[in-house]
Design a protein around this motif. Structure first.
Motif, PDB file in Angstrom:
ATOM      1  N   ALA A 161      43.278  45.592  49.099  1.00 55.25           N
ATOM      2  CA  ALA A 161      43.194  43.867  49.169  1.00 55.25           C
ATOM      3  C   ALA A 161      43.400  43.703  47.765  1.00 55.25           C
ATOM      4  N   GLY A 162      44.203  42.557  47.494  1.00 51.26           N
ATOM      5  CA  GLY A 162      44.227  41.711  45.044  1.00 51.26           C
ATOM      6  C   GLY A 162      45.719  41.970  45.925  1.00 51.26           C
ATOM      7  N   PHE A 163      46.769  43.046  46.314  1.00 53.98           N
ATOM      8  CA  PHE A 163      47.551  44.074  46.173  1.00 53.98           C
ATOM      9  C   PHE A 163      48.334  43.435  46.793  1.00 53.98           C
ATOM     10  N   ASN A 164      48.084  42.026  47.130  1.00 51.05           N
ATOM     11  CA  ASN A 164      49.781  41.469  48.318  1.00 51.05           C
ATOM     12  C   ASN A 164      49.574  39.771  47.467  1.00 51.05           C
ATOM     13  N   ILE A 165      50.251  39.286  47.070  1.00 50.32           N
ATOM     14  CA  ILE A 165      49.732  37.788  46.761  1.00 50.32           C
ATOM     15  C   ILE A 165      51.071  37.263  47.208  1.00 50.32           C
TER      16      ILE A 165
END
Ligand SMILES: NCCCNCCCCCS
Ligand SMILES: [Zn+2]
Length: 620
Positions: free
Chosen positions: A220-224
């Protein structure tokens, strides 16, 4: 260290064998025109040629399933009817008896590049490959892609080169869903993609391509995802996303390798993208990534279907990888409203994962604004596949001519000249308006005893830079510490724009550089950047080198770095940076101090009215 170019014309030897309007775009000429442009411009000759190789089964299986691989292995022996049948099970892709071979070469070319960059044989490089990769998934081909070259490269770099954190920047105009699926829950790979989305009405029409797909579990947070909900996005929109979404997070992440899914269907004139960004913008996008990971950057071709803008954009990318400073950025205004909504959405949904975004606003509850009739840059055809009615034209990027002397040093005789630089003799030659202006200004200051001889040298250097005879210089020693941008129209030093910004620590300064100084500088478009290292900045040497590297994106690289008397040691590394070598990695950045965040935000809000490239949220 050099720049690798990985290419083999074997990858041009497959094509569409039947009628399919969706796939007819993906032609062998894409690779031919790109490589020929690099050869004709002399850029290929400046690169280190690296041979391709076939990927092994084991390497394909880093991402794909055995059954999918077994199926593709059969395609070389299929007749036309079987090839069409095999193709039917996938979407928007075609097979050919030679595509399996080419797809293995595309992976192999990418891994050859990763090997050379990760072992330090070259600084960075580009792999010109087809078929592209970012849409292919574990067990399926999709969107002209057979194997996922960049996803395999990320897994390979982790497995064989011990990479701990890999950043993938996908600037192709389509969402690389195949890469997103591959690293959904993997915090060691940060996947960034912008893509034409139009509220899910553009291909591949996926709900998970929207900004709220942030990764899952530990990932979570590592796909933008930054969706473009209108066509016609231009240079300012792209830079705004880099300054306010990608770069702050990338510096906090601190990758040890950057992979670029370099698709150029996001360039003007592309029949898929319908965007307005000009090819020179890819010089800036590449430049802005080149000081991450200690400069270990691998660009891998994905899409790009307008043969003219594709070739021009590939050249802009490679010339920047070679270390040539980018050209003056063209016609920068502020980002359009739709782009600001996308920037705001991405920042607000990621603020809980990234401390550099802690001050971002809340997800906007507003329904999206009624779509404007025209895209931000005027009328565009609105259909995904519709042929453009009027042919789109844009100016050919200006020649980026490398001056004879790249970096000149003005040093006391006792200080040795850094290798690769030229020691500059004192001023001679007629005063240009520019140097006269600088001289007048500095001499006005000379009451406080600043070294007048040095000033003459500086003004003479500025004169040479103005004539593009010298790019960078390092006069030395110098006293005051302020950074000023000298505007390019005519030389007046306008101290209204002196921005004094005190920061507690490296993190605060780095975030201020990315979110304040760069957007301001890009919009101000100075003719010269004067970077003065304040006393005692030895303690933050790596930070100052990052700034020295990043600021060469301005003023077509004309940079004047003034170094303090007692800092002889920094001349060499600063000169190395001016010569185009990457600054050392900062590693992962900690959270900026709250007081830094406060003053940063206050300053940004105060300035953004005059400098719209500082905006991060829509204004309505
Ligand atoms: N109406 C369907 C259009 C499908 N277009 C596929 C484009 C794949 C690009 C790979 S970069
Ligand atoms: Zn694409």
């Amino acid at each position: 260290m050099g720049t690798a170019l990985v290419y083999d014309d074997e990858m041009t030897k497959y094509k569409l064998l039947w009628v399919d309007p969706v796939c007819e775009l993906e032609v062998p000429e894409r690779l031919q025109v790109s490589h020929q442009a690099l050869v004709r411009s002399g850029l290929a000759g400046r690169c280190v040629p690296v041979p391709v190789r076939e990927a092994t089964d084991e390497e394909v299986l880093l991402v794909h399933s055995a059954e999918y691989l077994e199926g593709v292995k059969k395609t070389p022996f299929m007749d036309l009817e079987d090839l069409m049948a095999f193709t039917q099970q996938y979407g928007d892709v075609y097979f050919h008896p030679n595509i399996y071979h080419c797809a293995k070469l595309a992976i192999g070319a990418t891994l050859q590049l990763v090997d050379r960059v990760m072992t330090g044989k070259v600084r960075n490089g580009m792999a010109l490959v087809r078929p592209p990769g970012h849409h292919s998934q574990t067990s399926q081909a999709n969107g002209f892609c057979v194997f996922n070259n960049v996803a395999i490269a990320a897994q390979y770099a982790k497995k064989h080169h011990g990479a701990k954190r890999v950043l993938i920047v996908d600037w192709d105009i389509h969402h690389g869903q195949g890469i997103q699926y591959c690293f959904e829950d993997d915090p060691s790979v940060l996947y960034f993609s912008w893509h034409r989305y139009e509220h899910q009405s553009f291909w591949p029409n996926l709900r998970e391509s929207d900004f709220d797909s942030v990764g899952s579990g530990k990932g979570a947070g590592f796909n933008i995802n930054v969706p473009w909900n209108q066509v016609g996005m231009g240079n300012s929109d792209y830079l705004a996303v880099f300054f306010h979404v990608l770069l702050p997070v990338a510096y906090e992440f601190g990758p040890d390798l950057v992979l670029i899914s370099a698709g150029f269907d996001s360039a003007i004139g592309d029949p898929e993208g319908h965007m307005c960004a000009t090819p020179d913008i890819f010089a800036h996008l590449t430049h802005l990534l080149m000081n991450l990971a200690g400069g270990k950057v691998c660009a891998v071709l994905e899409g790009g279907y307008n043969l003219t803008s594709l070739a021009q954009s590939v050249c802009q990318t490679v010339q920047t990888l070679l270390g040539d400073p980018p050209p003056h950025p063209a016609n920068l205004g502020g980002p359009c409203e739709s782009a600001l909504e996308s920037v705001h959405s991405a920042r607000s949904v990621h603020k809980k994962y990234w401390s550099c975004l802690q001050h971002a606003g809340e997800p906007s509850t507003k329904t999206c604004r009624p779509a404007q009739q025209d895209g931000p840059q005027g009328p565009q055809s609105n259909g995904g596949g519709e042929a453009q009615k009027e042919a789109i034209a844009w100016p050919e990027p200006l020649q980026r001519v490398a001056p004879s002397v790249r970096t000149a040093l003005v040093l006391p005789d006792a200080v040795p000249c850094a290798d690769g630089c030229e020691r500059f003799s004192p001023a001679e030659g007629p005063d240009s308006m520019a140097t006269a202006g600088l001289r007048k200004h500095f001499l006005k200051e000379s009451e406080d005893g600043v070294n007048v001889k040095l000033l003459y040298n500086i003004t003479a250097l500025v004169g040479k830079m103005e004539k593009n005879e010298v790019w960078h210089c390092l006069p030395f020693p110098f006293v005051p510490s302020y950074v000023l941008c000298v505007c390019s129209k005519h030389l007046h030093i306008n101290f209204n724009h002196t921005l004094t910004y005190g920061c507690g620590d490296t993190v605060g300064l780095m975030q201020a550089a990315l979110g304040l100084l760069l957007p301001l500088g890009y919009q101000y478009a100075p003719g010269l950047v004067l970077l003065v290292r304040p006393p005692g900045c030895r303690a933050r040497e790596d930070l100052w080198l990052q700034l020295t590297g990043l600021l060469q994106g301005l003023a077509a690289g004309h940079t004047l770095v003034l170094v303090q008397e007692n800092e002889t040691a920094s001349v060499g590394i600063t000169a190395s940076c001016l010569l185009g070598n990457a600054a050392p990695s900062l590693g992962s950045l900690a959270a900026p101090g709250p007081e830094d965040v406060e003053s940063f935000e206050r300053l940004r809000l105060r300035l953004q009215t005059d400098w719209p490239l500082l905006q991060t949220t829509e204004t309505w």
